[in-house]
Structure formats: structure tokens, C-alpha cells
Design a protein around this motif. Sequence first.
Motif, PDB file in Angstrom:
ATOM      1  N   ASN A  24     -52.139  -2.318  16.270  1.00 44.23           N
ATOM      2  CA  ASN A  24     -51.562  -3.565  15.744  1.00 44.23           C
ATOM      3  C   ASN A  24     -50.049  -3.655  15.878  1.00 44.23           C
ATOM      4  OD1 ASN A  24     -54.193  -4.140  14.863  1.00 44.23           O
ATOM      5  ND2 ASN A  24     -53.836  -2.956  12.992  1.00 44.23           N
ATOM      6  N   VAL A  25     -49.421  -2.643  16.473  1.00 47.73           N
ATOM      7  CA  VAL A  25     -47.955  -2.706  16.601  1.00 47.73           C
ATOM      8  C   VAL A  25     -47.559  -2.753  18.070  1.00 47.73           C
ATOM      9  CG1 VAL A  25     -47.482  -1.498  14.435  1.00 47.73           C
ATOM     10  CG2 VAL A  25     -47.738  -0.185  16.520  1.00 47.73           C
ATOM     11  N   ASP A  26     -46.391  -3.341  18.275  1.00 43.02           N
ATOM     12  CA  ASP A  26     -45.825  -3.343  19.630  1.00 43.02           C
ATOM     13  C   ASP A  26     -45.250  -1.935  19.846  1.00 43.02           C
ATOM     14  OD1 ASP A  26     -44.131  -3.428  21.788  1.00 43.02           O
ATOM     15  OD2 ASP A  26     -43.254  -5.376  21.300  1.00 43.02           O
ATOM     16  N   MET A  27     -45.934  -1.127  20.647  1.00 51.22           N
ATOM     17  CA  MET A  27     -45.582   0.292  20.747  1.00 51.22           C
ATOM     18  C   MET A  27     -44.155   0.527  21.227  1.00 51.22           C
ATOM     19  SD  MET A  27     -48.014   1.921  19.464  1.00 51.22           S
ATOM     20  CE  MET A  27     -47.471   3.577  19.760  1.00 51.22           C
ATOM     21  N   THR A  28     -43.682  -0.314  22.138  1.00 56.01           N
ATOM     22  CA  THR A  28     -42.336  -0.111  22.687  1.00 56.01           C
ATOM     23  C   THR A  28     -41.283  -0.325  21.597  1.00 56.01           C
ATOM     24  OG1 THR A  28     -43.214  -1.016  24.725  1.00 56.01           O
ATOM     25  CG2 THR A  28     -40.838  -0.745  24.612  1.00 56.01           C
ATOM     26  N   THR A  29     -41.391  -1.436  20.883  1.00 56.13           N
ATOM     27  CA  THR A  29     -40.434  -1.731  19.804  1.00 56.13           C
ATOM     28  C   THR A  29     -40.571  -0.707  18.680  1.00 56.13           C
ATOM     29  OG1 THR A  29     -40.647  -4.052  20.327  1.00 56.13           O
ATOM     30  CG2 THR A  29     -39.663  -3.531  18.206  1.00 56.13           C
ATOM     31  N   PHE A  30     -41.808  -0.381  18.364  1.00 53.57           N
ATOM     32  CA  PHE A  30     -42.088   0.582  17.290  1.00 53.57           C
ATOM     33  C   PHE A  30     -41.407   1.927  17.570  1.00 53.57           C
ATOM     34  CE2 PHE A  30     -45.012   4.188  16.513  1.00 53.57           C
ATOM     35  CZ  PHE A  30     -44.943   4.270  15.139  1.00 53.57           C
ATOM     36  N   GLN A  31     -41.564   2.431  18.794  1.00 48.64           N
ATOM     37  CA  GLN A  31     -40.994   3.738  19.126  1.00 48.64           C
ATOM     38  C   GLN A  31     -39.461   3.703  19.109  1.00 48.64           C
ATOM     39  OE1 GLN A  31     -43.587   6.010  22.319  1.00 48.64           O
ATOM     40  NE2 GLN A  31     -43.824   3.834  22.549  1.00 48.64           N
ATOM     41  N   THR A  32     -38.884   2.653  19.691  1.00 51.23           N
ATOM     42  CA  THR A  32     -37.410   2.569  19.725  1.00 51.23           C
ATOM     43  C   THR A  32     -36.862   2.448  18.307  1.00 51.23           C
ATOM     44  OG1 THR A  32     -37.620   1.409  21.818  1.00 51.23           O
ATOM     45  CG2 THR A  32     -35.452   1.371  20.786  1.00 51.23           C
ATOM     46  N   THR A  33     -37.532   1.645  17.476  1.00 59.90           N
ATOM     47  CA  THR A  33     -37.057   1.453  16.097  1.00 59.90           C
ATOM     48  C   THR A  33     -37.055   2.785  15.343  1.00 59.90           C
ATOM     49  OG1 THR A  33     -37.968  -0.765  16.098  1.00 59.90           O
ATOM     50  CG2 THR A  33     -37.450   0.168  13.952  1.00 59.90           C
ATOM     51  N   TRP A  34     -38.126   3.566  15.482  1.00 64.49           N
ATOM     52  CA  TRP A  34     -38.191   4.819  14.744  1.00 64.49           C
ATOM     53  C   TRP A  34     -37.289   5.882  15.340  1.00 64.49           C
ATOM     54  CZ3 TRP A  34     -39.215   5.378   9.961  1.00 64.49           C
ATOM     55  CH2 TRP A  34     -39.960   4.377   9.328  1.00 64.49           C
ATOM     56  N   GLU A  35     -37.085   5.828  16.656  1.00 60.73           N
ATOM     57  CA  GLU A  35     -36.097   6.744  17.238  1.00 60.73           C
ATOM     58  C   GLU A  35     -34.738   6.483  16.589  1.00 60.73           C
ATOM     59  OE1 GLU A  35     -37.602   7.497  21.845  1.00 60.73           O
ATOM     60  OE2 GLU A  35     -36.678   5.602  21.311  1.00 60.73           O
ATOM     61  N   PHE A  36     -34.417   5.212  16.391  1.00 58.77           N
ATOM     62  CA  PHE A  36     -33.136   4.828  15.796  1.00 58.77           C
ATOM     63  C   PHE A  36     -33.084   5.205  14.306  1.00 58.77           C
ATOM     64  CE2 PHE A  36     -30.785   1.271  13.635  1.00 58.77           C
ATOM     65  CZ  PHE A  36     -29.522   1.783  13.876  1.00 58.77           C
ATOM     66  N   LEU A  37     -34.146   4.868  13.563  1.00 62.28           N
ATOM     67  CA  LEU A  37     -34.125   5.145  12.117  1.00 62.28           C
ATOM     68  C   LEU A  37     -34.048   6.653  11.840  1.00 62.28           C
ATOM     69  CD1 LEU A  37     -36.681   2.510  10.737  1.00 62.28           C
ATOM     70  CD2 LEU A  37     -34.186   2.436  10.711  1.00 62.28           C
ATOM     71  N   LEU A  38     -34.709   7.436  12.676  1.00 57.26           N
ATOM     72  CA  LEU A  38     -34.651   8.880  12.459  1.00 57.26           C
ATOM     73  C   LEU A  38     -33.269   9.454  12.788  1.00 57.26           C
ATOM     74  CD1 LEU A  38     -38.192  10.043  13.640  1.00 57.26           C
ATOM     75  CD2 LEU A  38     -37.383   9.482  11.351  1.00 57.26           C
ATOM     76  N   LEU A  39     -32.495   8.733  13.590  1.00 60.23           N
ATOM     77  CA  LEU A  39     -31.101   9.127  13.831  1.00 60.23           C
ATOM     78  C   LEU A  39     -30.219   8.739  12.649  1.00 60.23           C
ATOM     79  CD1 LEU A  39     -30.172   8.084  17.464  1.00 60.23           C
ATOM     80  CD2 LEU A  39     -30.719  10.333  16.599  1.00 60.23           C
ATOM     81  N   LEU A  40     -30.578   7.608  12.014  1.00 61.10           N
ATOM     82  CA  LEU A  40     -29.760   7.141  10.890  1.00 61.10           C
ATOM     83  C   LEU A  40     -29.786   8.122   9.722  1.00 61.10           C
ATOM     84  CD1 LEU A  40     -30.329   3.287  10.481  1.00 61.10           C
ATOM     85  CD2 LEU A  40     -28.241   4.464  11.140  1.00 61.10           C
ATOM     86  N   VAL A  41     -30.899   8.849   9.560  1.00 56.24           N
ATOM     87  CA  VAL A  41     -31.026   9.744   8.405  1.00 56.24           C
ATOM     88  C   VAL A  41     -29.931  10.820   8.393  1.00 56.24           C
ATOM     89  CG1 VAL A  41     -32.514  11.466   7.301  1.00 56.24           C
ATOM     90  CG2 VAL A  41     -33.439   9.246   7.971  1.00 56.24           C
ATOM     91  N   PRO A  42     -29.743  11.611   9.475  1.00 59.52           N
ATOM     92  CA  PRO A  42     -28.626  12.565   9.423  1.00 59.52           C
ATOM     93  C   PRO A  42     -27.273  11.867   9.312  1.00 59.52           C
ATOM     94  CG  PRO A  42     -29.665  12.581  11.600  1.00 59.52           C
ATOM     95  CD  PRO A  42     -30.541  11.772  10.703  1.00 59.52           C
ATOM     96  N   GLY A  43     -27.167  10.664   9.887  1.00 62.63           N
ATOM     97  CA  GLY A  43     -25.918   9.905   9.784  1.00 62.63           C
ATOM     98  C   GLY A  43     -25.610   9.562   8.336  1.00 62.63           C
ATOM     99  N   VAL A  44     -26.634   9.116   7.603  1.00 63.04           N
ATOM    100  CA  VAL A  44     -26.438   8.763   6.187  1.00 63.04           C
ATOM    101  C   VAL A  44     -26.152  10.025   5.372  1.00 63.04           C
ATOM    102  CG1 VAL A  44     -27.535   7.747   4.148  1.00 63.04           C
ATOM    103  CG2 VAL A  44     -27.850   6.694   6.370  1.00 63.04           C
ATOM    104  N   LEU A  45     -26.783  11.139   5.751  1.00 70.60           N
ATOM    105  CA  LEU A  45     -26.522  12.398   5.045  1.00 70.60           C
ATOM    106  C   LEU A  45     -25.035  12.766   5.158  1.00 70.60           C
ATOM    107  CD1 LEU A  45     -27.389  15.021   3.609  1.00 70.60           C
ATOM    108  CD2 LEU A  45     -27.994  15.950   5.833  1.00 70.60           C
ATOM    109  N   VAL A  46     -24.503  12.659   6.370  1.00 69.64           N
ATOM    110  CA  VAL A  46     -23.076  12.972   6.568  1.00 69.64           C
ATOM    111  C   VAL A  46     -22.208  11.969   5.794  1.00 69.64           C
ATOM    112  CG1 VAL A  46     -21.224  13.135   8.278  1.00 69.64           C
ATOM    113  CG2 VAL A  46     -23.462  14.114   8.780  1.00 69.64           C
ATOM    114  N   LEU A  47     -22.635  10.707   5.786  1.00 68.13           N
ATOM    115  CA  LEU A  47     -21.903   9.677   5.041  1.00 68.13           C
ATOM    116  C   LEU A  47     -21.856  10.033   3.546  1.00 68.13           C
ATOM    117  CD1 LEU A  47     -20.633   6.851   5.646  1.00 68.13           C
ATOM    118  CD2 LEU A  47     -22.750   5.872   4.819  1.00 68.13           C
ATOM    119  N   LEU A  48     -22.989  10.489   3.015  1.00 75.03           N
ATOM    120  CA  LEU A  48     -23.038  10.855   1.591  1.00 75.03           C
ATOM    121  C   LEU A  48     -22.126  12.046   1.297  1.00 75.03           C
ATOM    122  CD1 LEU A  48     -26.790  10.512   0.551  1.00 75.03           C
ATOM    123  CD2 LEU A  48     -24.931   8.893   0.274  1.00 75.03           C
TER     124      LEU A  48
END
Lengths: 234, 304
Positions: free
Chosen positions: B94-118
Motif C-alpha cells: 500500500n505504499v509507494d516504495m520509492t518515496t517510502f525508502q527515501t523518506t526513511w533513509e532521510f528520517l534515520l539520518l535526522l536521528v543522529p543529527g537531533v542527538l547532536v543538536l540536543l
Amino acid sequence: MDKKRYSFAWRRARAHMGVWQPVLSIIGMIGIGLLANANDPTARIIGLSAVAGIGAMVAGVQAAFIFAPADEPALELVLSAPRPVAYLIIERLIVLAALNGAAALVGSAAFPLLAPSLARSIEVGDQLLRWFPPFVCMTGLGLALGIITKKSAFGVLLVILLVGAMLFGGPGVLTALVEWGWVAHLFLPPEAFTADQILINRALLIAIGAALIAYSIALSREGESHLSAAVNAG
Amino acid sequence: MDIGLHQIWGIVRYEALMQWRRRTLIVLFGFFVVGIIGLSTLIDSSRTVLNRMTAVQFEADRVVIRYENVATGAPVEQVLTGDAAALVPRWFANVDMTTFQTTWEFLLLLVPGVLVLLLAIPPLVAEIIPLDSQYRIRELLAAAPLAQRDYLFGKVFSLWIGTGVGLAISTVIVAGYVHVRYGPVDALLIVRFWAVLMLPVALIMSGYAVLLGGLARTRRTAVFIGIALLAVSLLVANGTIITAYVSNPLFVSARDAGSAAGTYESLIVDMFNGAVNGAIPFAVALVGVWVLVWGVLRWKAEGS
């Protein structure tokens, strides 16, 4: 004409630097040694780099406070005095080196006793050799950032982030980005690299630190810009 | 306008101007943007070794997964049957696999970024209140007269506005970069990630830093308070963004494959719920810290 001589103000330098950070450094080294001996996974990751890691981080944080113009009390008086600001920086650097050197010595002597399962065969001299290059590098970085950015917080932050990332990430933090990244790693494990690589790495860290310290002393002559930062809230 | 609100608004504007002059937030979010763009090279690394899924189709007794070959770009088809087919999450269809994968690749990068920000927030913003003492502004404000309650509200809200705006602008920049460089991303999910996860933890940590830093009289002491707060940053990160990281739909599906019921949306809601539950104790404690610092500042003001 006789060259003007200026005296050092050791007591004032010691009061400015404070002694509680090196004391915390010793407590941190001993704490990690005890935890590593108890097989704590985080302490085991840090392992034999505990003395070098904690020592370099505390020294870098302290160095950021050596001369950050916006944080310096009565900067107008300091700058208008005939004694060059470089004296102030050098005397504080010497106090920092003495306090942190003593802390590293105590930590190096205590670590094998506290964590025999990890560091039974490590000599005190060996630990000090691991500690000295990152110590010089982080001291130079903290000092330079304090003067360049005019306040201590940026230097403190970068030192903590760099030491933390390299301590927990290991050599892979840099070698994953570039193959020769090991040359600039702060805590290269001697058991995983050749003697030549360790020598190059340690010489480079010391050179970077020394260059940053020399650059900071040269920057200390720019009194106008330091004063501007101090009166404009940094 | 009520005099109290008028004064709070004045403090907010004054503090915003000071933040602009000090460049603290600009440097903070500048580092965040540069860091995330630097980390995005990891997307390149993963894309050079892993085939990218383009579509998943569920049929009666088999699952057809279509890939794009990493080396040639040619389409590849894999047919799974039996137990292997049962391991593929049903919601993949039910998901657009291309958008889904790119979005999660990005969100999983944001996590260490937010950790450093904190980790970056406490030492950099703890100085806000002590600076007023250092530059003799507190005496002027006390002579206004200005209630300690209004002063604290103004300081904290000003920082929160700056943090919110900075985080919004930097997230738009990095999401735009990923969208242009790596392909379309799910903008709505990124907005939710920002609003539910990134913003609250950044506000909580900046609140702690500015309030507890306010107990110091000099910037130097405040920076040390900020260093001590790094331990709190790690606790907040562990309870929120790291919780979200390990419970994201990709990892949950891989871990509970075959037994994972639910839809993509329900997995996302579960992830956000876990993070919000982790943030609540820190938000409640922040209210306590706020009251405590307000009391201390009042006591100090009455004593002086």
C-alpha cells in the motif's frame, strides 16, 4: 636600553583555571576503570583510551576558558596593561598542563590497578604516551576556538563532540569516510595499527595542537576585536 | 494590552535581537544543516550496495518484489513463496516504495543529527540569563519593575521561538536537499516527525538549559551548567528519538516479520506514541524546574 621584563602571575592563573576539573578527570578515569573491570559494555568500548579520552576532553574544555574575550572579566584592564596578553595565555596554559598532567599521571597509575582484566600489562609511560598527543591537540583546539569565536561555549562543544565521537566510534569514525582517516584520529589503538602509523598519527596530533596554540598566541595581539566582542555581548 | 503581557513581549523581542547578535542559534542550526547534508553521503553508500525496491505485489500464494539493480539500473523481479512470502509485511503493497525508502533513509539520518543538536543546545544557550547580569541589564530590568515570572517567560519563549524557527528552516533545507538529490520524500511524514519528535525534545532541552543556566551569575559558570546538562540530553534522547529510531516501521517489520499485524500508519503512530511517552516525564520535570528557578530568582531579588 634594557628590554622590559614582566612577571608571571601564577596564583591568578591557578585561580582562573580552577582545580576541580582535573579532579573530575581523575574521578572519571577511575570510574571508567572500575566499570570496565565490572564488564560494563560502555566502559569496555572506551577501554584503554579512558585516560587519554577523559584527560584530553577535560583539558580541551579548560583550554576553551583560557582566553575567551567575551567571557574574560575586566578585559579592558587586561588589554590596557603593558604586560602582553600572550603572558596571560602562556601562564594559564602552563597551569593547565601541570594540573592535567598530574591528573593523567594519577589516572595512568590507578587504571591498571582498578581494571586488571583490561590493563594488566599497560605501563604508566605507555598510558601517558597515549594521552599526550590528544591532550595537546584538544588543548590547541579549545584555546583557538575560544579566541576565534570570542567565547568559550563553541570550543567546549566541539571538544566534547569530537572526543565523544572518536572515543565511542573508534578508528572507523574516520576511516569509513576516508581510508587514511587514521592519521587524524585522537585515540588510535596501537594494537590495531603499525608502529609507523602510530608515530605519524601522534606526531600529527601534536603538530596540529602546537600550531593552534601558536596561532592563538598570535591572535591575542588583536586587542580591538577582543574588546569589541566583550562589550557587544559576544 | 495587559502590562505583564506587554513586558513579556518586550523581553521576547529583546532576547531575539540578542540571539541574532550573538549568532548562537544561527551557528547551532548551521551546524545541523551541514551535519545532515554531510551524513546524507551515507545514503549514497547504501545505494551503491543495495538493490532498491520499486514495488511489492501480493498474489494468491506468492509475493512479487521488483527491484532496481544497483549496478546496472535494470529491473529485477524476485518471487517469494511459502514462509519467505509470509515474512513480507502486507502494508508494503500500500505504499509507494520509492518515496517510502527515501523518506526513511532521510528520517534515520535526522536521528543522529537531533542527538547532536540536543548535546549542542545546553552549553550554547545556558548563558542567556547570566549574560544579563554580566552586562548589567538585570539591574535595569529590576528597576522597571519587571516580575521574575514575566522575565523568565520572556526569556524561555524567546528561545523557544528561535529554536522552533531555526529547526523549521533547517529541516526544510535538508529535506529539500534530500528531495532534489535522492528523490521524492513524504513531506507530511517529515512534518509530523518535526512536530511530534524533533521540536518537543529541542524545546525541552533548551528550556532546561536556559532555566538552570539562569542560576549562574556569569557566562562561564553557565557553560559549566550546560556541560553538566549533557547527561540530561542523553537521557532525553534515549527516551525519545532513540526510542523512535529503534521502533521505526522498517526495523519493527524486520524484527516482527510474519507476526507484524497492522498498517504502515499504525506502525508510525506506535513509533510516535513511544517517543511522546518518553518525553512526558522530562516535560513534567521541566515545569518543576521552571517553578524552582522562578522561586530562586525571586528569593535572590528580594535578598538583594
